[in-house]
Motif scaffolding. Structure first.
Motif, PDB file in Angstrom:
ATOM      1  N   VAL A 140       0.818  -1.172   0.096  1.00 40.96           N
ATOM      2  CA  VAL A 140       0.082   0.075  -0.070  1.00 40.96           C
ATOM      3  C   VAL A 140       1.032   1.252  -0.109  1.00 40.96           C
ATOM      4  O   VAL A 140       0.683   2.202  -0.604  1.00 40.96           O
ATOM      5  CB  VAL A 140      -0.893  -0.118   1.206  1.00 40.96           C
ATOM      6  CG1 VAL A 140      -1.832   1.406   1.273  1.00 40.96           C
ATOM      7  CG2 VAL A 140      -1.843  -1.134   0.986  1.00 40.96           C
ATOM      8  N   SER A 141       2.066   1.214   0.566  1.00 45.02           N
ATOM      9  CA  SER A 141       2.760   2.360   0.923  1.00 45.02           C
ATOM     10  C   SER A 141       3.307   2.464  -0.522  1.00 45.02           C
ATOM     11  O   SER A 141       3.716   3.798  -0.870  1.00 45.02           O
ATOM     12  CB  SER A 141       3.957   2.309   1.888  1.00 45.02           C
ATOM     13  OG  SER A 141       3.433   2.220   3.095  1.00 45.02           O
ATOM     14  N   GLY A 142       3.945   1.589  -1.068  1.00 48.57           N
ATOM     15  CA  GLY A 142       4.566   1.690  -2.417  1.00 48.57           C
ATOM     16  C   GLY A 142       3.264   2.189  -3.487  1.00 48.57           C
ATOM     17  O   GLY A 142       3.941   3.180  -4.235  1.00 48.57           O
ATOM     18  N   THR A 143       2.507   1.645  -3.365  1.00 52.15           N
ATOM     19  CA  THR A 143       1.328   2.112  -4.515  1.00 52.15           C
ATOM     20  C   THR A 143       0.949   3.658  -4.160  1.00 52.15           C
ATOM     21  O   THR A 143       1.003   4.237  -5.004  1.00 52.15           O
ATOM     22  CB  THR A 143      -0.072   1.292  -4.187  1.00 52.15           C
ATOM     23  OG1 THR A 143       0.383  -0.016  -4.528  1.00 52.15           O
ATOM     24  CG2 THR A 143      -0.966   1.575  -5.062  1.00 52.15           C
ATOM     25  N   ILE A 144       0.827   3.978  -2.991  1.00 54.83           N
ATOM     26  CA  ILE A 144       0.492   5.440  -2.638  1.00 54.83           C
ATOM     27  C   ILE A 144       1.807   6.144  -3.099  1.00 54.83           C
ATOM     28  O   ILE A 144       1.500   7.370  -3.817  1.00 54.83           O
ATOM     29  CB  ILE A 144       0.441   5.860  -1.193  1.00 54.83           C
ATOM     30  CG1 ILE A 144      -0.971   4.996  -0.689  1.00 54.83           C
ATOM     31  CG2 ILE A 144       0.428   7.195  -0.769  1.00 54.83           C
ATOM     32  CD1 ILE A 144      -1.072   5.061   0.809  1.00 54.83           C
ATOM     33  N   LEU A 145       3.017   5.812  -3.082  1.00 50.29           N
ATOM     34  CA  LEU A 145       4.159   6.773  -3.503  1.00 50.29           C
ATOM     35  C   LEU A 145       3.866   6.828  -5.168  1.00 50.29           C
ATOM     36  O   LEU A 145       4.025   7.936  -5.582  1.00 50.29           O
ATOM     37  CB  LEU A 145       5.374   5.992  -3.140  1.00 50.29           C
ATOM     38  CG  LEU A 145       5.734   6.327  -1.747  1.00 50.29           C
ATOM     39  CD1 LEU A 145       6.990   5.474  -1.393  1.00 50.29           C
ATOM     40  CD2 LEU A 145       5.925   7.829  -1.201  1.00 50.29           C
ATOM     41  N   VAL A 146       3.638   5.652  -5.720  1.00 51.86           N
ATOM     42  CA  VAL A 146       3.540   5.560  -7.113  1.00 51.86           C
ATOM     43  C   VAL A 146       2.265   6.701  -7.852  1.00 51.86           C
ATOM     44  O   VAL A 146       2.279   7.249  -8.482  1.00 51.86           O
ATOM     45  CB  VAL A 146       3.139   4.245  -7.828  1.00 51.86           C
ATOM     46  CG1 VAL A 146       2.875   4.408  -9.227  1.00 51.86           C
ATOM     47  CG2 VAL A 146       4.677   3.509  -7.652  1.00 51.86           C
ATOM     48  N   LEU A 147       1.110   6.516  -6.841  1.00 52.82           N
ATOM     49  CA  LEU A 147       0.176   7.439  -7.028  1.00 52.82           C
ATOM     50  C   LEU A 147       0.361   8.930  -6.957  1.00 52.82           C
ATOM     51  O   LEU A 147       0.236   9.883  -7.892  1.00 52.82           O
ATOM     52  CB  LEU A 147      -1.216   6.981  -6.131  1.00 52.82           C
ATOM     53  CG  LEU A 147      -1.778   5.946  -6.583  1.00 52.82           C
ATOM     54  CD1 LEU A 147      -2.813   5.577  -5.597  1.00 52.82           C
ATOM     55  CD2 LEU A 147      -2.583   6.115  -8.099  1.00 52.82           C
TER      56      LEU A 147
END
Length: 94
Positions: A38-45
């Motif tokens: 989730v943290s990685g996905t938020i950073l990509v977003l």
């Protein structure tokens, strides 16, 4: 106004995620792995949002006005939160 189909496409994954999270909430190893994902996905977003803003000249030109509005909104929100928190403490005598 969003189309009902668009809303359903957003709500179904949310509800499925809530149900799965409820049943798998005691699984600590899964929880830790999901937190990283989730943290990685938020950073990509966030990166995608920044890239989109940076590549859109019209949106980039509006940023000073948007930034000023955001600062005013943030400041008033913080100010009134502090005022109401102090008032609540006095009413509760903490």
């Amino acid at each position: 106004m969003p189309e009902p189909v668009d809303v359903v496409r957003l709500v179904i994954p949310l509800v499925v995620g809530i149900v799965l999270g409820y049943f798998l909430r005691n699984n600590k190893s899964l929880s830790l792995n999901l937190n990283k994902i989730v943290s990685g996905t938020i950073l990509v977003l966030i990166f995608s949002l920044g890239f989109t803003i940076g590549s859109n000249n019209d949106l980039l030109a509006m940023m000073p006005n948007v930034g000023l509005s955001a600062i005013v909104l943030l400041s008033t929100t913080l100010l009134f939160s502090k005022i109401f928190a102090k008032a609540a403490r006095k009413l509760m005598k903490i």
